[in-house]
Design an enzyme around this catalytic site. Structure first.
Site, PDB file in Angstrom:
ATOM      1  N   LYS A 166       0.866  -1.263   0.015  1.00  0.00           N
ATOM      2  CA  LYS A 166      -0.074   0.028   0.066  1.00  0.00           C
ATOM      3  C   LYS A 166       0.888   1.252  -0.200  1.00  0.00           C
ATOM      4  CE  LYS A 166      -1.300   2.708   3.156  1.00  0.00           C
ATOM      5  NZ  LYS A 166      -1.054   3.769   2.208  1.00  0.00           N
ATOM      6  N   ALA A 168       1.679   5.602  -0.165  1.00  0.00           N
ATOM      7  CA  ALA A 168       0.957   6.602   0.521  1.00  0.00           C
ATOM      8  C   ALA A 168       0.104   7.225  -0.680  1.00  0.00           C
ATOM      9  CB  ALA A 168       2.204   7.755   0.856  1.00  0.00           C
ATOM     10  N   GLY A 220       7.836   5.127   7.736  1.00  0.00           N
ATOM     11  CA  GLY A 220       6.788   6.130   7.684  1.00  0.00           C
ATOM     12  C   GLY A 220       7.238   6.630   9.076  1.00  0.00           C
ATOM     13  N   GLU A 242      11.048   1.257   9.398  1.00  0.00           N
ATOM     14  CA  GLU A 242      11.858   2.339   9.039  1.00  0.00           C
ATOM     15  C   GLU A 242      11.097   3.588   9.509  1.00  0.00           C
ATOM     16  OE1 GLU A 242      14.852   2.320   8.044  1.00  0.00           O
ATOM     17  OE2 GLU A 242      15.255   0.082   7.758  1.00  0.00           O
ATOM     18  N   CYS A 276      14.045  11.411   6.241  1.00  0.00           N
ATOM     19  CA  CYS A 276      14.493  10.740   7.794  1.00  0.00           C
ATOM     20  C   CYS A 276      15.648  10.935   8.170  1.00  0.00           C
ATOM     21  CB  CYS A 276      13.651   9.365   7.643  1.00  0.00           C
ATOM     22  SG  CYS A 276      14.344   8.365   6.455  1.00  0.00           S
ATOM     23  N   GLU A 377      10.648  16.088  15.025  1.00  0.00           N
ATOM     24  CA  GLU A 377      11.211  16.112  13.722  1.00  0.00           C
ATOM     25  C   GLU A 377      10.613  17.143  12.795  1.00  0.00           C
ATOM     26  OE1 GLU A 377       9.612  12.414  11.678  1.00  0.00           O
ATOM     27  OE2 GLU A 377      11.491  12.289  10.351  1.00  0.00           O
TER      28      GLU A 377
END
Ligand code: NAD
Length: 473
Positions: A166, A168, A220, A242, A276, A377
């Site tokens: 799936k 995004a 994500g 991750e 990230c 973040e």
């Protein structure tokens, strides 16, 4: 959607918009939980034949996919820029990075080695065998909308697993383009399946609770990763995560401040800060802070934001309004608490940029631990600088986060580099290096940045079970 080797359209669709100008660039099937069920069943039915293909056959399919992806690099890059927003040059680089995973795991497919182990008994033999985990459910993010797919699909297929993915909801068109390649590469029906949906939650729940799925791999945010890991826990599914990061970038006083500022300007603003491994706290030793900040400011002020199709623009849009608001909230919070704003610090609206989600490249200094940006973040084009005086202090400051993905060190002192490398609680450390990533190198985080590694030799292990045979002879 792509299920059991066929493209499926639905009456209900959701729009896909270009974040640079808000224009609709396509629409995509809005799948529901039942589509995930059908796709998982297709993957389960395809598993026996795919897992018993020879490693050489699985490898050949991945080689073909690699070749097709490289042939289509310009078209894929253009699609990515229109759908995700990153400048065309960065999108072109991402397609190459994505194809590298297909190539790397085409090669690793042939190197799934077992072993024999001597027994204490002369009439016994131990044989250790590796076999595929089974059906893999994968969920991927929008920020790297092609490479994050191949980083999961390639090792899973190489190992002999089948996959339901799936993507995004912001970047399903890139995912469709990847599945077109897998289809044309001759991957058999049911081995890879794509379920698109505007609402990810029902699909995610099916992935986590369907007993046919034996492995969940997710890239994500940490919040969603934790939820999926919890939902998958009752069946003890294998999980790889991750997740988010909060990378420290440490510049010691023996480093060249100009060189370090150039380095940070490149890695911080890559993908408009939506990575990230993007530096989120830039620690500079006080004696070189002025020279460092001056150079960084000159470079940030020169950055031009705009549509990534124009090669003059190095800063693309953010993904959506929520992202713009989050970045602005962190900047305003820091400024209100006494940080110095050197440049940027606002949403961009001139010259038609108001139609997209543009935020000015921003430099802040005087950042302290009580500010939001020190903890959250950012995922945007903001460079927050913190000064420090002692090596011991900066190591504990850098580790003072629940995240543990990437970190960077700039120093010319070898002993200091080794000490700091060993002391940092992060899975990836760049030492005088702003790009410590490659299909050949293990990527992944410690602490709340994740579980498991992607790419490299380790990447395929995530999709393999170890089976012991004890033979009495
Ligand atoms: P996100 O967690 O909101 O979304 C990621 C994916 O999860 C998307 O496909 C989304 O549809 C899906 N999702 C969201 N809620 C879900 C649910 N309830 N059930 C199932 N799926 C669900 O994250 P994002 O904003 O798209 O991506 C940015 C985040 O990803 C950042 O935190 C970034 O650091 C992280 N990231 C990590 C890596 C890495 O390798 N560690 C790489 C890229 C991005």
């Amino acid at each position: 959607m792509y299920i059991k080797g066929e493209w499926i359209t639905l009456a209900r669709n959701f729009p896909v918009n270009n974040p640079a100008n808000g224009e609709q660039i396509g629409e995509v099937a809005d799948g529901e939980r039942q589509h995930a069920v059908i796709a998982i069943e297709a993957a389960a039915n395809a598993l026996p034949a795919w897992s018993s293909c020879s490693a050489y056959e699985r490898s050949s399919a991945l080689y073909r996919a690699h070749q097709l992806m490289m042939e289509r690099q310009p078209q894929l890059a253009e699609l990515m820029t229109r759908e995700q927003g990153k400048p065309l040059k960065a999108a072109t680089n991402e397609v190459k990075y994505a194809a590298d995973f297909l190539l790397w795991f085409a090669e690793e497919a042939k190197r799934i080695y077992g072993e024999t182990i001597p027994s204490a008994r002369s009439d016994q033999r131990f044989l250790v065998h590796k076999q595929p985990v089974g059906v893999v459910a994968a969920v991927t993010p929008w920020n790297y909308p092609i490479s994050m797919l191949t980083r999961k699909i390639a090792p899973a297929l190489a190992a002999g697993c089948t996959v339901v993915l799936k993507p995004a909801e912001a970047t399903p068109l890139c995912a469709i383009a990847v599945f077109e390649i897998l289809h044309e590469a001759g991957i058999p029906a049911g081995v890879v399946n794509l379920v698109t949906a505007a609402d990810p939650a029902p699909i995610g729940l099916e992935f986590c609770t369907n007993p046919l799925v034996r492995k969940l791999t997710f890239t994500g945010s940490t919040a969603v990763g934790k939820k999926l890991a919890q939902d998958a826990a009752p069946q003890l599914k294998r999980v790889s995560m991750e997740l988010g990061g909060h990378a420290p970038f440490i510049v010691f006083d023996d480093a060249d401040p100009v060189h370090a500022a150039k380095g940070v300007s490149l890695v911080k603003f890559l993908n408009t800060g939506q990575a990230c491994i993007s530096p989120n706290r830039i620690f500079v030793q006080d004696s070189i802070a002025t020279a460092f900040i001056e150079t960084l400011q000159q470079r940030v002020e020169k950055m031009r934001a705009g549509d990534g199709m124009d090669p003059a623009n190095s800063i693309g849009p953010l993904v959506n309004q929520v992202a713009v608001d989050k970045v602005d909230r962190q900047v305003q919070d820091a400024v209100a608490a006494g940080a110095t704003l050197h440049c940027g610090g606002k949403r961009l609206s001139e010259d038609g940029l108001d139609k997209g989600y543009f935020y000015a490249p921003t430099l802040l200094s005087g950042i302290r631990p009580d500010m939001l940006i020190y903890r959250e973040e950012t995922f945007g084009p903001v460079a927050p600088v913190i000064t420090f005086s002692e090596e011991d202090d900066v190591l504990s400051m850098a580790n003072d986060t629940s995240y543990g993905l990437a970190a960077y060190i700039y120093t010319q002192n070898l002993s200091r580099a080794v000490r700091t490398f060993e002391g940092l609680q992060f899975g990836i450390v760049g030492i005088n290096d702003i790009n410590p990533t490659s299909a050949a190198a293990p990527f992944g985080g410690m602490k709340e940045s994740g579980l498991g590694r992607e790419g490299a030799r380790e990447g395929i292990e995530e999709y393999l079970e170890t089976k012991l045979g004890g033979f009495s002879i």
